[in-house]
Structure formats: C-alpha cells, structure tokens
Scaffold this motif. Structure first.
Motif, PDB file in Angstrom:
ATOM      1  N   VAL A  36       0.904  -1.314  -0.157  1.00 60.30           N
ATOM      2  CA  VAL A  36      -0.043   0.047  -0.029  1.00 60.30           C
ATOM      3  C   VAL A  36       0.863   1.216   0.120  1.00 60.30           C
ATOM      4  CG1 VAL A  36      -1.880   1.203   1.175  1.00 60.30           C
ATOM      5  CG2 VAL A  36      -1.759  -1.311   1.374  1.00 60.30           C
ATOM      6  N   SER A  37       0.667   2.312  -0.854  1.00 63.20           N
ATOM      7  CA  SER A  37       1.301   3.451  -1.160  1.00 63.20           C
ATOM      8  C   SER A  37       0.572   4.610  -1.477  1.00 63.20           C
ATOM      9  CB  SER A  37       2.523   3.230  -1.797  1.00 63.20           C
ATOM     10  OG  SER A  37       2.205   3.062  -2.965  1.00 63.20           O
ATOM     11  N   GLU A  38       0.961   5.718  -1.295  1.00 58.99           N
ATOM     12  CA  GLU A  38       0.586   6.914  -2.037  1.00 58.99           C
ATOM     13  C   GLU A  38       0.697   6.697  -3.290  1.00 58.99           C
ATOM     14  OE1 GLU A  38       0.389  10.328   1.378  1.00 58.99           O
ATOM     15  OE2 GLU A  38       2.395   9.816   0.653  1.00 58.99           O
ATOM     16  N   THR A  39      -0.022   7.529  -4.237  1.00 58.77           N
ATOM     17  CA  THR A  39      -0.072   7.552  -5.592  1.00 58.77           C
ATOM     18  C   THR A  39       0.449   8.919  -5.986  1.00 58.77           C
ATOM     19  OG1 THR A  39      -2.144   8.532  -6.107  1.00 58.77           O
ATOM     20  CG2 THR A  39      -1.953   5.920  -6.190  1.00 58.77           C
ATOM     21  N   GLU A  40       0.638   9.532  -7.146  1.00 61.08           N
ATOM     22  CA  GLU A  40       1.144  10.588  -7.502  1.00 61.08           C
ATOM     23  C   GLU A  40       0.147  11.744  -7.099  1.00 61.08           C
ATOM     24  OE1 GLU A  40      -0.982   8.877 -11.146  1.00 61.08           O
ATOM     25  OE2 GLU A  40       0.275   8.362  -9.532  1.00 61.08           O
TER      26      GLU A  40
END
Length: 178
Positions: A36-40
């Motif tokens: 899970v991560s942030e996107t642009e």
C-alpha cells in the motif's frame, strides 16, 4: 493456479485496509503479497494485492465486491502479462574475516544485486526483480550464509497507456504532490 495482481485505488482513509482484507477473508482467499502506498495524486492510495487462484470468475467476482466499498475509486485485476512489476529483497550476509570472499562481480553483473550497507561483520545486499529472480539470487548467495532475508510485496503498473487520472472521478480536482 494463476497469479493475479489486483490494483485498488482508494481515498486515503483510516480503516480501509481492514475493509478490503475482510473481503478476502470472507472468501477464504490467501493474500500472497500486499503493498500500500500513496500515488502521484494527493489523497489517493494504491493497494497492490497478489493472490493465486484457479478460477478467473472468482477473481472477477472479488474485484466487483471490492468496487462496492465506498472509498474505492477504481479496481483492476491483472494477469502477469498485463503488467510491469517488481519486488525488492534485502539479504544480510555474514562477512567474518576467515570466510570465503563475496563474488561481487557475479553479484553485480549477473544478478544485478548491490551492496546497500557494509558493516564490520556483515553486508546487506539489495536485489530487485521478479519473485523468481529474487529466489534464484537466494540460491546463489545461500552458501555464504544468510543472517536475514526480507522481501517486499509486488509493485506494479499496467501495460496500458492510460494513467491513474483517467480512472478518477471527474467531479474532484486531483492535485499532484509537490
């Protein structure tokens, strides 16, 4: 069994990971890896979930169920040939004075692994690639001894020319970071 990568774009909200993983638990599906991560885009997170399953229809049903979660903006299910993907692994290898020296030329050139930390008693090597490439390197480095081994979940992007923004709702102005 086929490997499926499910990419879920969501609003960044507390408790969402639990909502999504419960869908897998109810169907008695094991998650092979989860990243899970942030996107642009500000406020948009990306879940990259890898599962193995025999029936495509069951995976499609799972994707439809995930789409029903309120905070989910878009969901896509992919086979390996539909995406570009990698993992990262770290290997902690002992380096006592009386040991066989590491073959750094082979490690760098053939396995494309690199030293990210060199201590007095051990080194930490980083290897990126597919699960198969990482485990091939594992077999190569095993004779030197492995003190620790850790592997990330898969990160992936689709092979389509479309970007994330084309799947986000139009009624919101999605900002880029920085």
């Amino acid at each position: 069994m086929k490997t499926y990568t499910i990419c879920v774009f969501t609003e960044n909200s507390i408790g969402l990971l639990n909502k999504i993983t419960i869908i897998f638990t109810r169907r008695r599906l094991n998650i092979e890896s989860l990243t899970v991560s942030e996107t642009e885009r500000k406020g948009v997170s990306r879940f990259t979930i890898v599962i193995k399953h025999e029936q495509r229809e069951a995976v499609e049903k799972l994707v439809r169920q995930i789409r029903k979660v309120v905070e989910v903006l878009a969901v896509f299910g992919y086979l390996n040939e539909d995406i570009v993907f990698n993992e990262i692994a770290l290997f902690k290898i002992p380096t006592p004075l009386d040991s066989k020296p590491l073959d750094m030329e082979t490690i760098n050139r053939e396995h494309k692994a690199y030293i990210v930390y060199w201590g007095l008693d051990y080194v930490v090597l980083q290897k990126t690639g597919t699960e198969e490439e990482i485990f091939d390197f594992f077999k190569f480095i095993k004779p030197w001894g492995i003190l620790e081994f850790v592997r990330s979940g898969r990160v992936a992007v689709s092979r389509t020319p479309k970007g994330l923004v084309e799947y986000l709702p139009d009624e919101v102005e999605w900002e880029y970071y920085l």
